[in-house]
Structure formats: C-alpha cells, structure tokens
Design a protein around this motif. Structure first.
Motif: not given
Length: 377
Positions: A219-235
């Motif tokens: 599992k890999v989690t990504a955070v992008i400053d364009a969407y503060p407070g949100q994260s995306f989950t991938g692999e």
C-alpha cells in the motif's frame, strides 16, 4: 622644587586612583545587574511527554505521470486542412484528430495504383500465353518483377498519404490545441498532448537501504498540495532492478486509480509506505529538540517546591536525548525522556541549565502527526 614634584605625584595618584576605583565600581555594578537579570524567570511553553502508537514509514517525494502520455505530432510537413478535436476532450484510440492537405499525394497514389493494376493485367495475360508457349519464361519473370515493383510503389505512396492524418494512439484526454487550420506545419511540430489519466502513476526514489522493506502490491499513500487534507491510496507496482550509482537510490513506481482525473501528470506528490507493525514511542513537537554537533538536547521543567510567597519554583534542566523518525510536526524520542516528563516546547533559546522558568501555554507549537496546509481564505 622637590616639594612641588611630590605634590604633582600625589595629584596624579589621586586622579588615577579615582579613575580605577570608578571602573571597578562600574564593573561590579554591571556584574550584579547581569547576575540579577540572569536569575529572572524565563517564560516558556511546555507539554507533558506521552506515548503514542507510531507506524514506521518510508517517505519520499515524487512526480505524477500518465500510464500513457505523448505530445502528438506528424512525421511529414504540410498545411492543416481539418482539425477534428476540441481542446480538453476525452477520445478513444483510433479517433481522427487532424488532417493535412493531401490532394497531390492522393492523386499520385491513384496513378501508382493504376500502374499496378496494369502490371497485374499484363502478368496474368502473359501467364496464359506462357502456357501455350506464346511468351518465354524471361518475359513472364519480367512481368512478375514489374508487378511487385508497382505494388511496392503504391504501398509506399499509401503510407505517405496515411502520414497526412493523425489519430489518437490510445484512450485519453487531449490538452490544449497548439495549431490552427491553414497553418503550415514542419515535421515534428507539437499539435496537442494526449494523456491517459486512469489509472495513473507516481514515480519516486528511496535509498537502497529501503529495498528489504519493499514488495510489490504494498500500500502506498500519496498527498498532493492541490488537495489539502486529502490523500490518495494506491499500490507499489514496480521497483527498478538497477540502483543509481550516483545517488544509491532506487526508482519506485506506484499506481493509483484516478476515475475523477484529479491527479494530473507533472504534479508534485508526497508518498509514504507503511512498513512493519506499529510501535509505542514517546513523541514531542520537533520544536522541543535542539540539534547540535555534539548531540540533541531538550529542556525538562523540575518543580523546586514553593518560594517565600507560596508560588511554585520551576527550573529548567537540560538533558541529552536520542531521537528517531519524524512525522509531521512530531519526533519520536528513543532515549532521554520518559512519559510524564514536562518538556519545554517554546522559548528554548533563552534558557540555560538551571534557569528559573514561568510557564505560559497560551500559545503552543503545533504537534500534529499529519499537518495540513491551510489556504488563505
């Protein structure tokens, strides 16, 4: 004369004695003032050290890139005749996008096709005549060669005509159109970008020491400053089999589902990968630690009882600490501070070992494991 000399010497001694006496008195007063100032209580902010679950992680920064992405262009020059797409639209593979003027090339193709048809007719007629021995084997072989040559020329011209058209090589979203109808294009001129956005990749690097903690499907989690407070989950989908000899880093690739197309190629992303099982650590705000060449230190607040007025006497005590990983505003403490200790988190610069302190926690440093950048409203 001797009496006058004695009087002058006495006067000089008196003046010098007065000067040196004044300097000594001033030095004494300054020393007393500084000593009194140094004993003044210093205002600090504190927190009580406590244990929290700590998930070991590997963190890195990376870039978002499309699974398939290309800046489309033509192999041949020409004048734009038709533009068959709109900027920003989604297209399917094989959709026509742009056509160059091709009348001359099409006419030449028809001419070559006609010559190939004639060569075929001649060859087929000579085959029949060869059976009745009306023509020689040499004539038949020459007809066969001419037919193959004419067919090849027609096929070559057909390929040239096909290069006057450009089609979408894969499903994706088009960018902003860079050309106009009637514009002359050199070969290789950028027409539009096409990006496949779902799924999407994030590429990042990790030091070679992390290899033993990585495995495909993690599992890999990504955070992008364009969407503060949100994260995306991938692999994790790929680990480069070669270590960069200059940096000793590994290239890593993670795949993310992106049905709403919020992640775009070229974006900056902060990634994290959970490794191992959660552990319990004493955690503190990073502002509580002073990093030095000779070791990391922190200040504890000790209760020295009551003063003459019945108020608590608090004193700062410097301790060496061993720090671990960081996450957000927090740092893990491996050694030197235990749960329940009162630790100074602000105002460390003006402290020394044994300084009296006064606690004011009206403003305290952030102590968030996952801080979020707040945009100005």
């Amino acid at each position: 004369m001797a009496k006058r000399m004695i009087i002058m010497l006495l006067l000089v001694a008196l003046v010098l004695g007065g000067i040196f006496g004044f300097e000594a008195f001033r030095a004494k007063m300054i020393k007393q003032f500084l000593a009194g100032f140094g004993n003044q209580p210093q205002t600090v902010a504190t927190t009580v050290a406590g244990q929290q679950p700590w998930q070991p992680q590997l963190s890195a920064v990376g870039s978002v890139r499309a699974v398939n992405g290309a800046d489309l262009s033509l192999e041949v020059p020409g004048i734009v005749d038709q533009i068959q797409f709109k900027s920003g639209e989604d297209v399917k593979a094989g959709a026509p996008l742009l056509t160059l003027r091709s009348e001359d090339d099409v006419a030449k193709l028809h001419s070559l096709e006609a010559m190939a048809d004639l060569a075929r007719i001649t060859y087929e007629r000579d085959q029949k005549q060869f059976k009745v021995e009306a023509v020689s084997q040499q004539v038949l072989d020459s007809d066969a060669a001419n037919l193959k040559n004419d067919l090849a020329l027609a096929e070559q011209q057909r390929a040239i005509v096909a290069k006057k058209f450009i089609k979408a090589p894969f499903d994706g979203r088009l960018g902003i159109r860079q050309v106009d109808i009637g514009q002359y294009l050199q070969a290789g001129t950028n027409i539009v970008t096409l990006q496949a956005l779902d799924p999407i990749f994030v590429d990042f690097t990790l030091p070679q020491q992390a290899l033993s903690q990585l495995q495909l499907g993690q599992k890999v989690t990504a955070v992008i400053d364009a969407y503060p407070g949100q994260s995306f989950t991938g692999e994790l989908v790929a680990i480069d089999p070669k270590v960069d000899t200059a940096t000793r880093n590994l290239q890593i690739r993670a795949a993310f589902k992106n049905p709403d197309h919020r992640m775009l190629p070229g974006m900056f992303a902060t990634t994290s990968i959970d490794t191992g099982t959660p552990q319990q650590f004493v955690t503190l705000p990073q502002t509580a630690i002073t990093y030095n060449a000779y070791g990391s230190t922190a200040y504890l607040v000790d209760d020295q009882g009551k003063d003459d007025k019945g108020q608590a006497k608090l004193q700062a005590r410097q301790v060496f600490v061993t720090v671990g990983d960081t996450r957000g505003d927090q740092v893990a403490i491996l050694k030197g501070i235990k749960a329940g200790d009162q630790v100074v988190t602000a105002g460390l610069v003006k402290l020394r070992n044994g300084s009296p302190v006064v606690i004011n926690n009206s403003v305290v440093p952030s102590n968030d494991a996952n801080p979020v950048i707040k945009e100005n409203q």
